[in-house]
Write a protein that holds these residues in place. Sequence first.
Motif, PDB file in Angstrom:
ATOM      1  N   PRO A  26     -49.836  -3.893  -2.756  1.00 32.80           N
ATOM      2  CA  PRO A  26     -49.398  -3.876  -4.166  1.00 32.80           C
ATOM      3  C   PRO A  26     -48.168  -4.741  -4.422  1.00 32.80           C
ATOM      4  CG  PRO A  26     -49.908  -1.650  -3.389  1.00 32.80           C
ATOM      5  CD  PRO A  26     -49.941  -2.546  -2.185  1.00 32.80           C
ATOM      6  N   LEU A  27     -47.291  -4.847  -3.413  1.00 33.50           N
ATOM      7  CA  LEU A  27     -46.073  -5.624  -3.597  1.00 33.50           C
ATOM      8  C   LEU A  27     -46.368  -7.113  -3.761  1.00 33.50           C
ATOM      9  CD1 LEU A  27     -42.955  -5.569  -3.649  1.00 33.50           C
ATOM     10  CD2 LEU A  27     -43.012  -5.874  -1.154  1.00 33.50           C
ATOM     11  N   HIS A  28     -47.458  -7.587  -3.143  1.00 32.56           N
ATOM     12  CA  HIS A  28     -47.776  -9.016  -3.164  1.00 32.56           C
ATOM     13  C   HIS A  28     -49.075  -9.309  -3.917  1.00 32.56           C
ATOM     14  CE1 HIS A  28     -44.583  -9.616  -0.253  1.00 32.56           C
ATOM     15  NE2 HIS A  28     -45.139  -8.704   0.548  1.00 32.56           N
ATOM     16  N   ALA A  29     -49.589  -8.336  -4.643  1.00 35.86           N
ATOM     17  CA  ALA A  29     -50.885  -8.522  -5.302  1.00 35.86           C
ATOM     18  C   ALA A  29     -50.849  -9.637  -6.340  1.00 35.86           C
ATOM     19  CB  ALA A  29     -51.346  -7.210  -5.943  1.00 35.86           C
ATOM     20  N   THR A  30     -49.699  -9.830  -6.980  1.00 36.97           N
ATOM     21  CA  THR A  30     -49.581 -10.865  -8.014  1.00 36.97           C
ATOM     22  C   THR A  30     -48.759 -12.060  -7.545  1.00 36.97           C
ATOM     23  OG1 THR A  30     -47.660  -9.696  -8.947  1.00 36.97           O
ATOM     24  CG2 THR A  30     -49.827  -9.201  -9.890  1.00 36.97           C
ATOM     25  N   ASP A  31     -48.514 -12.176  -6.261  1.00 33.96           N
ATOM     26  CA  ASP A  31     -47.813 -13.353  -5.727  1.00 33.96           C
ATOM     27  C   ASP A  31     -48.847 -14.465  -5.487  1.00 33.96           C
ATOM     28  OD1 ASP A  31     -45.428 -12.026  -5.801  1.00 33.96           O
ATOM     29  OD2 ASP A  31     -45.427 -11.486  -3.679  1.00 33.96           O
ATOM     30  N   TYR A  32     -49.303 -15.044  -6.590  1.00 34.21           N
ATOM     31  CA  TYR A  32     -50.379 -16.017  -6.483  1.00 34.21           C
ATOM     32  C   TYR A  32     -49.932 -17.317  -5.813  1.00 34.21           C
ATOM     33  CZ  TYR A  32     -52.558 -12.825  -9.791  1.00 34.21           C
ATOM     34  OH  TYR A  32     -53.067 -11.705 -10.391  1.00 34.21           O
ATOM     35  N   GLY A  33     -48.672 -17.661  -5.960  1.00 35.29           N
ATOM     36  CA  GLY A  33     -48.179 -18.872  -5.320  1.00 35.29           C
ATOM     37  C   GLY A  33     -48.272 -18.805  -3.805  1.00 35.29           C
ATOM     38  N   PRO A  34     -47.680 -17.777  -3.174  1.00 40.17           N
ATOM     39  CA  PRO A  34     -47.825 -17.646  -1.724  1.00 40.17           C
ATOM     40  C   PRO A  34     -49.278 -17.472  -1.276  1.00 40.17           C
ATOM     41  CG  PRO A  34     -45.960 -16.346  -2.493  1.00 40.17           C
ATOM     42  CD  PRO A  34     -46.673 -16.840  -3.707  1.00 40.17           C
TER      43      PRO A  34
END
Length: 297
Positions: free
Chosen positions: A255-263
Amino acid sequence: MIVEKSVDPEAMAKIAWQRNIHRRRYYTTGLLYTCACILAIIIGFPMFWMFTGAFKSNAEILSIPTTIFPAHWTLDNFQAIWTNFNFGIYFWNSLWLALVRSTIPAFTSALLGYVFAKIRFPGRSTIFTAVIVTMMLPAAITLIPSYILMFYLGWLNTYWPLIVPSVFNPYGIFLMRQMMKQLPDETLNAGRIDGASEWQIFWRIALPSMWPGVVAVLIITFIGAWDDFTWPLLVLNDNSMFTLPLGLANFTAQPLHATDYGPQLAGALLSTLPVALVFYFGQRRIVESGLFSGLRA
């Protein structure tokens, strides 16, 4: 005095027919090229979007209206994927596993292809037919039996379930057998007359002659091993043993990185580069192996 030239109706009809044929070929070629360009755009645009998105900030990716090219090119996504995500460990796991799972079947395919093509023994056709039949089985059918077998062998959460089943590749055996059949028997018999053993004939005569096929099998199995997702997902539980596809899926599921589309796009780009480079430099060998294998049944 005006002399009228006689016109042959058959010749005029033939000329008109030829013009019609050329016109049809012109339109057909144009239509094919147009369809090919449209298909290339459909296939290539996601790759283009992945490439440009890897250099965008997350805010720019989510901005409306969106931008085709990054307004400010940045490498922060690559730094984030390397520091906040065990990318180096996953990349190394995928690399050495792909090398092992491609090198071994490339050699065994060449060896068994030579055996099926040049050595006569009882049941050769039956065994080769059984090998071909395994190519027709969908991989999903063998997942549960293979998992149960690995459970009873005590190989779950180890790399053995990934390495051992890939030792023999049915498609590689078929391809190398077809290529080995192109090798003249006179060349092999000359080696036998000189006193060479079957192993020496295979290693010094047959294998160097079939090198394009060996490289083709190596490339195909490397790409398949690098992109393998379902089978490693079933047999690996330790996060430190994950391959790159599993690691990326695990990263996007948090959940912490679910919207980190760049990485995410940066990781996808880095995971695509080895396969793209291998295919780019080896595609000629794949074409050569296909030409050789189709010359003779």
